[in-house]
Design a protein around this motif. Structure first.
Motif, PDB file in Angstrom:
ATOM      1  N   ALA A 173     -25.222 -26.547   5.991  1.00  0.00           N
ATOM      2  CA  ALA A 173     -25.293 -27.986   5.746  1.00  0.00           C
ATOM      3  C   ALA A 173     -24.635 -28.320   4.422  1.00  0.00           C
ATOM      4  O   ALA A 173     -24.798 -27.589   3.451  1.00  0.00           O
ATOM      5  CB  ALA A 173     -26.756 -28.441   5.712  1.00  0.00           C
ATOM      6  N   GLY A 174     -23.895 -29.431   4.400  1.00  0.00           N
ATOM      7  CA  GLY A 174     -23.359 -29.895   3.135  1.00  0.00           C
ATOM      8  C   GLY A 174     -21.854 -30.021   3.126  1.00  0.00           C
ATOM      9  O   GLY A 174     -21.188 -29.802   4.130  1.00  0.00           O
ATOM     10  N   PRO A 175     -21.316 -30.360   1.953  1.00  0.00           N
ATOM     11  CA  PRO A 175     -19.899 -30.740   1.886  1.00  0.00           C
ATOM     12  C   PRO A 175     -18.919 -29.632   2.279  1.00  0.00           C
ATOM     13  O   PRO A 175     -17.933 -29.906   2.930  1.00  0.00           O
ATOM     14  CB  PRO A 175     -19.709 -31.160   0.427  1.00  0.00           C
ATOM     15  CG  PRO A 175     -20.894 -30.657  -0.318  1.00  0.00           C
ATOM     16  CD  PRO A 175     -22.001 -30.533   0.678  1.00  0.00           C
ATOM     17  N   LYS A 176     -19.205 -28.377   1.911  1.00  0.00           N
ATOM     18  CA  LYS A 176     -18.172 -27.388   2.250  1.00  0.00           C
ATOM     19  C   LYS A 176     -18.246 -26.985   3.716  1.00  0.00           C
ATOM     20  O   LYS A 176     -17.225 -26.712   4.345  1.00  0.00           O
ATOM     21  CB  LYS A 176     -18.199 -26.178   1.308  1.00  0.00           C
ATOM     22  CG  LYS A 176     -19.373 -25.261   1.477  1.00  0.00           C
ATOM     23  CD  LYS A 176     -19.285 -24.177   0.397  1.00  0.00           C
ATOM     24  CE  LYS A 176     -20.537 -23.329   0.318  1.00  0.00           C
ATOM     25  NZ  LYS A 176     -21.768 -23.875   0.835  1.00  0.00           N
ATOM     26  N   VAL A 177     -19.444 -27.029   4.284  1.00  0.00           N
ATOM     27  CA  VAL A 177     -19.570 -26.783   5.717  1.00  0.00           C
ATOM     28  C   VAL A 177     -18.810 -27.876   6.475  1.00  0.00           C
ATOM     29  O   VAL A 177     -18.037 -27.614   7.403  1.00  0.00           O
ATOM     30  CB  VAL A 177     -21.051 -26.779   6.146  1.00  0.00           C
ATOM     31  CG1 VAL A 177     -21.175 -26.499   7.633  1.00  0.00           C
ATOM     32  CG2 VAL A 177     -21.842 -25.753   5.342  1.00  0.00           C
ATOM     33  N   ASN A 178     -19.003 -29.109   6.027  1.00  0.00           N
ATOM     34  CA  ASN A 178     -18.358 -30.209   6.726  1.00  0.00           C
ATOM     35  C   ASN A 178     -16.856 -30.228   6.497  1.00  0.00           C
ATOM     36  O   ASN A 178     -16.095 -30.594   7.387  1.00  0.00           O
ATOM     37  CB  ASN A 178     -18.984 -31.535   6.294  1.00  0.00           C
ATOM     38  CG  ASN A 178     -18.975 -32.528   7.420  1.00  0.00           C
ATOM     39  OD1 ASN A 178     -19.233 -32.148   8.564  1.00  0.00           O
ATOM     40  ND2 ASN A 178     -18.638 -33.755   7.127  1.00  0.00           N
ATOM     41  N   ALA A 182     -25.859 -33.117  -3.375  1.00  0.00           N
ATOM     42  CA  ALA A 182     -27.109 -32.791  -2.683  1.00  0.00           C
ATOM     43  C   ALA A 182     -27.426 -33.798  -1.580  1.00  0.00           C
ATOM     44  O   ALA A 182     -28.013 -33.454  -0.557  1.00  0.00           O
ATOM     45  CB  ALA A 182     -28.258 -32.746  -3.683  1.00  0.00           C
ATOM     46  N   ARG A 183     -27.004 -35.037  -1.773  1.00  0.00           N
ATOM     47  CA  ARG A 183     -27.305 -36.039  -0.734  1.00  0.00           C
ATOM     48  C   ARG A 183     -26.686 -35.637   0.598  1.00  0.00           C
ATOM     49  O   ARG A 183     -27.299 -35.775   1.646  1.00  0.00           O
ATOM     50  CB  ARG A 183     -26.773 -37.405  -1.154  1.00  0.00           C
ATOM     51  CG  ARG A 183     -27.547 -37.991  -2.296  1.00  0.00           C
ATOM     52  CD  ARG A 183     -26.992 -39.339  -2.680  1.00  0.00           C
ATOM     53  NE  ARG A 183     -27.756 -39.855  -3.818  1.00  0.00           N
ATOM     54  CZ  ARG A 183     -27.823 -41.142  -4.140  1.00  0.00           C
ATOM     55  NH1 ARG A 183     -27.181 -42.035  -3.422  1.00  0.00           N
ATOM     56  NH2 ARG A 183     -28.527 -41.525  -5.166  1.00  0.00           N
ATOM     57  N   HIS A 184     -25.454 -35.179   0.519  1.00  0.00           N
ATOM     58  CA  HIS A 184     -24.780 -34.774   1.751  1.00  0.00           C
ATOM     59  C   HIS A 184     -25.515 -33.595   2.401  1.00  0.00           C
ATOM     60  O   HIS A 184     -25.718 -33.568   3.615  1.00  0.00           O
ATOM     61  CB  HIS A 184     -23.326 -34.408   1.442  1.00  0.00           C
ATOM     62  CG  HIS A 184     -22.511 -34.058   2.649  1.00  0.00           C
ATOM     63  ND1 HIS A 184     -21.158 -33.949   2.603  1.00  0.00           N
ATOM     64  CD2 HIS A 184     -22.858 -33.780   3.927  1.00  0.00           C
ATOM     65  CE1 HIS A 184     -20.705 -33.629   3.812  1.00  0.00           C
ATOM     66  NE2 HIS A 184     -21.713 -33.509   4.623  1.00  0.00           N
ATOM     67  N   VAL A 185     -25.953 -32.641   1.577  1.00  0.00           N
ATOM     68  CA  VAL A 185     -26.685 -31.490   2.116  1.00  0.00           C
ATOM     69  C   VAL A 185     -27.926 -31.986   2.863  1.00  0.00           C
ATOM     70  O   VAL A 185     -28.203 -31.573   3.993  1.00  0.00           O
ATOM     71  CB  VAL A 185     -27.081 -30.518   0.989  1.00  0.00           C
ATOM     72  CG1 VAL A 185     -27.943 -29.384   1.539  1.00  0.00           C
ATOM     73  CG2 VAL A 185     -25.837 -29.966   0.296  1.00  0.00           C
ATOM     74  N   HIS A 186     -28.646 -32.892   2.247  1.00  0.00           N
ATOM     75  CA  HIS A 186     -29.886 -33.371   2.882  1.00  0.00           C
ATOM     76  C   HIS A 186     -29.623 -34.231   4.114  1.00  0.00           C
ATOM     77  O   HIS A 186     -30.410 -34.212   5.060  1.00  0.00           O
ATOM     78  CB  HIS A 186     -30.758 -34.097   1.861  1.00  0.00           C
ATOM     79  CG  HIS A 186     -31.462 -33.125   0.960  1.00  0.00           C
ATOM     80  ND1 HIS A 186     -32.553 -32.404   1.379  1.00  0.00           N
ATOM     81  CD2 HIS A 186     -31.192 -32.721  -0.305  1.00  0.00           C
ATOM     82  CE1 HIS A 186     -32.946 -31.591   0.393  1.00  0.00           C
ATOM     83  NE2 HIS A 186     -32.131 -31.770  -0.636  1.00  0.00           N
ATOM     84  N   GLU A 187     -28.528 -34.968   4.110  1.00  0.00           N
ATOM     85  CA  GLU A 187     -28.200 -35.731   5.323  1.00  0.00           C
ATOM     86  C   GLU A 187     -28.022 -34.785   6.505  1.00  0.00           C
ATOM     87  O   GLU A 187     -28.504 -35.043   7.608  1.00  0.00           O
ATOM     88  CB  GLU A 187     -26.904 -36.530   5.119  1.00  0.00           C
ATOM     89  CG  GLU A 187     -27.096 -37.777   4.280  1.00  0.00           C
ATOM     90  CD  GLU A 187     -25.786 -38.506   4.038  1.00  0.00           C
ATOM     91  OE1 GLU A 187     -24.808 -37.858   3.602  1.00  0.00           O
ATOM     92  OE2 GLU A 187     -25.742 -39.718   4.271  1.00  0.00           O
ATOM     93  N   GLU A 188     -27.329 -33.676   6.266  1.00  0.00           N
ATOM     94  CA  GLU A 188     -27.101 -32.741   7.375  1.00  0.00           C
ATOM     95  C   GLU A 188     -28.380 -31.994   7.742  1.00  0.00           C
ATOM     96  O   GLU A 188     -28.650 -31.756   8.916  1.00  0.00           O
ATOM     97  CB  GLU A 188     -25.985 -31.750   7.012  1.00  0.00           C
ATOM     98  CG  GLU A 188     -24.629 -32.427   6.963  1.00  0.00           C
ATOM     99  CD  GLU A 188     -23.472 -31.454   7.053  1.00  0.00           C
ATOM    100  OE1 GLU A 188     -23.706 -30.293   7.437  1.00  0.00           O
ATOM    101  OE2 GLU A 188     -22.355 -31.859   6.733  1.00  0.00           O
ATOM    102  N   ILE A 189     -29.159 -31.625   6.737  1.00  0.00           N
ATOM    103  CA  ILE A 189     -30.427 -30.941   7.024  1.00  0.00           C
ATOM    104  C   ILE A 189     -31.303 -31.856   7.891  1.00  0.00           C
ATOM    105  O   ILE A 189     -31.886 -31.429   8.886  1.00  0.00           O
ATOM    106  CB  ILE A 189     -31.139 -30.555   5.707  1.00  0.00           C
ATOM    107  CG1 ILE A 189     -30.434 -29.341   5.086  1.00  0.00           C
ATOM    108  CG2 ILE A 189     -32.617 -30.278   5.943  1.00  0.00           C
ATOM    109  CD1 ILE A 189     -31.046 -28.854   3.782  1.00  0.00           C
ATOM    110  N   HIS A 190     -31.328 -33.117   7.513  1.00  0.00           N
ATOM    111  CA  HIS A 190     -32.151 -34.076   8.252  1.00  0.00           C
ATOM    112  C   HIS A 190     -31.717 -34.174   9.714  1.00  0.00           C
ATOM    113  O   HIS A 190     -32.532 -34.357  10.607  1.00  0.00           O
ATOM    114  CB  HIS A 190     -32.066 -35.439   7.566  1.00  0.00           C
ATOM    115  CG  HIS A 190     -32.826 -36.508   8.274  1.00  0.00           C
ATOM    116  ND1 HIS A 190     -34.119 -36.330   8.705  1.00  0.00           N
ATOM    117  CD2 HIS A 190     -32.473 -37.761   8.642  1.00  0.00           C
ATOM    118  CE1 HIS A 190     -34.530 -37.435   9.299  1.00  0.00           C
ATOM    119  NE2 HIS A 190     -33.552 -38.304   9.284  1.00  0.00           N
ATOM    120  N   ASP A 191     -30.417 -34.040   9.958  1.00  0.00           N
ATOM    121  CA  ASP A 191     -29.896 -34.171  11.320  1.00  0.00           C
ATOM    122  C   ASP A 191     -29.916 -32.860  12.104  1.00  0.00           C
ATOM    123  O   ASP A 191     -29.494 -32.835  13.258  1.00  0.00           O
ATOM    124  CB  ASP A 191     -28.458 -34.704  11.279  1.00  0.00           C
ATOM    125  CG  ASP A 191     -28.435 -36.208  11.069  1.00  0.00           C
ATOM    126  OD1 ASP A 191     -29.461 -36.857  11.322  1.00  0.00           O
ATOM    127  OD2 ASP A 191     -27.386 -36.727  10.651  1.00  0.00           O
TER     128      ASP A 191
END
Ligand code: ZN
Ligand code: ZN
Lengths: 569, 266
Positions: free
Chosen positions: A62-67, A124-133
């Motif tokens: 999850a997060g920016p580098k994964v995306n 971190a926001r991006h990481v949590h957005e993906e974790i949430h989904d």
């Protein structure tokens, strides 16, 4: 909430010392209990293997580098995108699956928790957005600290208390779980086109060495008494001959004592050790030093490791080790992403093909397996693929088949194009050990849970623990003899209970469960100096305002907060 | 050789994905079984029989199977994709991915093909009598493995980004091509019998590009080498040879640098 009784299964649980004993497991209100009520639903587990839900200790999910990997590799999805019947959404991607596929696939393999291994605090926001989904599985994320300017400045002056106060502040802002270190000092040096390839190479402009960074972060970790230890991706990853740097790093833990209320016994978790156990001094004489590394790990009780098994697939490498990704791009000429994250870290992404016809790739495959097979204490050696770096996590069932069956592993080893050369550069051919189901339960459940400080509630099947339970169609008395059979059984759990709810049945997702985000709130004494330093750095250097830095509650609506009190430290 | 005839009987509302329309999947199947094969329209799955009237049984193997398709296929994707043997003839125009990833056999489109056709083609013969869209014979989006074998011939014009990441095989456009041709090329041969627009052979490492007409704007990374007499696709003529792209990395072979070659007919 429903009650269940799982009857007659072969239970493997290192927490209770159950080694395939026939036992009934009762579930009530999301917990494992001594006895369920008379109305409990009976699950027949006769001839099946029962374990706690597995915990992933290190993956990039999850997060920016994964995306970044997802958007710049549409080809990863093209032939691997489908809609399965049932409640699931379209599942796409092989090495960088969508968040939905990530949740489904972990669950199908019997996992209930995954640790995102590198969270850039600024994103971190991006990481949590993906974790949430990401459905079903619980997750947490480790913010990276090994190339952070605040950390460098405090640790250069041995200000452990200030470093700890800063770390606790970042963990609260980012909803982070612990202290991750990636190529300490080297990633910052990369901003100047340099690297730190030993633990004594000074970081340019900061007058600190990787050894000092790691010593300081271990001290800060124990000062705070965090559930997890410092989690390190070492210097000189992926280079022939790097095992000496690896041993130097591991030795930093000597004499450091764990201090926490979570039952954690290690002070250093050394991740994806496969990438750090290389001998030789070039790709021609490249060889395994897994034995040398594991001989040291085996006698050093305060270290845990994970393997980073190469799965021989086409995959996508991604790491905060920016200089390494540049190096890799120079080797394979494939597309390269490079990102700098201001005062904190950096990252790179490069696709990579672990081709079984290439000698080096086959040797890497051997090294990953050797690490697990040399491990004397399965409670301190965890199986990972450093997803997606050494291969996709969806290959765990195949990795298990290589570890659990000498026959399956030798079939692969002996059919490499350069089998003779590979065998002579490694020790794998001589290793007869086959990991047992009990050892597997330690390496994938009880061990990681303990290392993450979660052993009170997770990683076991003792009454009182969380009802995260995986049931596999494996009869331990007739353990499958072929690789595909082993893979099928571990890849398609007969049942997965998450928080006492059936989420997988016969390998199919039937419920999305109640996913939680774990993070650690470490309370420290008020520290005006650190507060002032933070304010000053945001004003002078950061591209965002301090008030826009924290992860708002809405980004992680289902939190499981672990509180740590370090105010008296 | 057995022939399966498919007449379009319904135009899909969105696009119909004909991943199963190739001799390999048809081999050994009766007409009714072929009609029952699946295909996606958007996220909904249906059957070939819903869009085509199918007559004739397939041969025992792909090599023994010929497929003839009649009717408007401009909303049909993936026709002949991944085929390894046999023959497919479409008497009209087709949509994206036609003939992509094919490894053998013969594919003939009597009309036009849309973009992304012949992607990463590995072998066989793929002929388009009309025009082709963009990304003809290129790598799939994001991928770095383009056309590597076979012969892809377009009798009309082609769009932009033809043969991106080409590594082998032969691609002939008898008409004109738009911008970006042979970008990142590392092998194979491209022949353009008409004019090429701009950015011909940008970041080319290895391989050959022949242009019979004009290049609107030449890339700056190409250097004049020589004048040579050649026979190219049946035409004997004098060509001016350039090497490049000098801005890109180049491998060495026997101590000599290997460059991409761009030939312009004099
Ligand atoms: Zn790493
Ligand atoms: Zn990692």
């Amino acid at each position: 909430m429903s009650e269940y009784i799982i009857k007659n299964g072969h239970v493997f649980d290192p927490v209770q010392g159950l080694k395939g004993d026939k036992a009934d497991i009762s579930v009530k209100d999301g917990k494992i209990v001594d006895k369920a009520g008379s109305g409990a639903k009976v699950i027949d587990a006769k001839g099946k293997t029962v374990m706690a839900g597995a915990l992933e200790v290190h993956a990039h999910v999850a997060g920016p580098k994964v995306n970044a990997g997802r958007w710049y590799r549409p080809e990863d999805k093209h032939f691997d995108s489908h809609k399965k019947p049932g409640i699931t959404r379209i599942e796409g991607g092989k090495s960088i699956p969508t968040v939905f596929k990530t949740g489904y696939e972990y669950a199908r393999m019997g996992f209930t928790f995954a640790m995102e291994a590198a969270m850039p605090p600024l994103y971190a926001r991006h990481v949590h957005e993906e974790i949430h989904d990401t459905p079903i599985i619980d997750e947490a994320a480790l913010p990276v600290f090994g190339n952070n300017w605040f950390v460098f400045e405090y640790l250069k002056n041995k200000e452990i208390e200030n470093a700890a106060a800063y770390i606790s502040w970042v963990m609260r802002q980012t909803k982070g779980y612990g202290i991750k270190v990636v190529n300490p000092g080297g990633t910052e040096a990369w901003a100047w086109g340099l690297n730190c390839l030993t633990i004594n190479d000074p970081v340019p402009y900061f007058d600190i060495t990787p050894a000092e960074i790691m010593n300081g972060l271990m001290a800060a970790n124990e000062y705070l008494g965090l559930p997890h230890s410092m989690h390190v991706h070492q210097n000189s990853l992926g280079n022939p001959g790097n095992y000496e740097v690896t041993l130097d790093t591991l030795k930093l833990a000597e004499g450091v004592k764990p201090k926490n209320n979570f039952g954690r016994e290690q002070v250093m978790h050394s991740t994806h050790l496969q990438f750090h156990s290389y001998g030789g001094d070039n790709w021609g004489n490249f060889e395994s030093k897994a034995k040398e590394v594991m001989d040291y790990v085996n006698k050093q009780d305060n270290i845990t490791i994970d393997t980073g098994n190469v799965t021989l697939d086409e995959t996508t490498t991604m790491t905060a080790d920016g200089p390494f990704e540049h190096h890799l791009h120079g080797l394979n000429h494939l597309k390269w992403i490079n990102v700098d994250v201001e005062l904190e870290t950096a990252a790179g992404v490069v696709p990579y093909i672990y081709d079984p016809n290439i000698k080096v790739c086959a040797i890497q495959w051997c090294i990953g397996l050797e690490l697990a097979l040399y491990a004397k204490d399965p409670m301190r050696c965890f199986i990972t693929t450093d997803h997606p770096n050494a291969g996709p996590f969806t290959r765990y069932p195949r990795v298990y088949s290589w570890l659990m069956s000498k026959k399956v592993r030798d079939e692969r080893l002996n059919t490499f194009k350069n089998a003779d050369k590979v065998i002579s550069a490694t020790n794998l051919a001589e290793l007869d050990r086959e990991i047992t189901l009990y050892e597997l339960a330690a390496m994938t459940r009880a061990g990681p849970a303990k290392a993450l400080g979660l052993s009170k509630d997770y990683g076991g099947l003792k009454p009182g623990m969380n009802a995260d339970i995986a049931i596999y169609d494996i009869n331990p008395d007739k353990f499958p003899s072929s690789g595909p059979e082993i893979e099928k059984a571990f890849g398609n759990a007969a049942y997965l209970f998450k928080d006492g709810k059936i989420c997988v049945q016969d390998g199919k997702i039937v419920d999305f469960g109640n996913k939680h985000t774990f993070w650690v709130d470490a309370k420290v004494k008020e520290n005006k100096l650190v507060v002032r330093d933070i304010r000053e750095k945001f004003l002078r250097y950061y591209s965002v305002n301090e008030a826009n830095y924290p992860v708002p509650e809405s980004y992680a609506p289902h939190q499981h907060i672990i509180t740590v009190d370090a105010t008296q430290a | 050789m057995n022939t399966v005839t498919m007449n379009v009987n319904k135009i899909p509302e969105l696009y119909f994905e004909c991943e199963n329309v190739n001799p390999d999947t048809f081999a050994g199947k009766k007409a009714a079984e072929i009609a029952a094969l699946k295909g996606y329209q958007g996220k909904k799955i249906s059957t070939l029989g819903e869009y085509f009237t199918i007559t004739g049984d397939a041969g025992a193997t792909a090599a023994d199977t010929k497929i003839v398709i009649n009717g408007d296929c401009t909303k049909m994707k993936y026709i002949g994709a991944k085929m390894s043997a046999g023959e497919v003839v479409v008497n009209s125009s087709t949509d994206m991915y036609t003939g992509s990833w094919m490894t053998g056999g013969k594919l003939l489109i009597k009309g036009n093909v849309h973009s992304f056709c012949g992607l990463a083609m590995k072998g066989g013969e793929f002929t388009v009598e009309g025009n082709a869209g963009n990304y003809l014979g290129a790598a799939y989006r994001g991928d770095w493995r383009g056309m590597s074998g076979g012969v892809l011939r377009v009798k009309g014009n082609a769009g932009s980004d033809v043969a991106t990441f080409m590594i082998g095989g032969e691609l002939i456009v008898e008409g004109d091509v738009d911008i970006h041709i042979g970008t990142h090329m590392e092998g194979g041969k491209i022949i353009v019998k008409g004019n090429a627009n701009r950015r011909v052979g940008g970041q080319m490492v290895k391989g050959e590009i022949y242009v019979f007409g004009n290049i609107n704007v030449m890339m700056p990374g190409y250097k004049y080498k020589d004048e040579v007499d050649l026979e190219v696709d049946g035409t004997k003529a004098k060509f001016i040879e350039y090497i490049g792209d000098l801005g890109e990395r180049h491998p060495k072979k026997k101590g000599e640098m290997v460059y991409g070659k761009l030939y312009m007919k004099k």
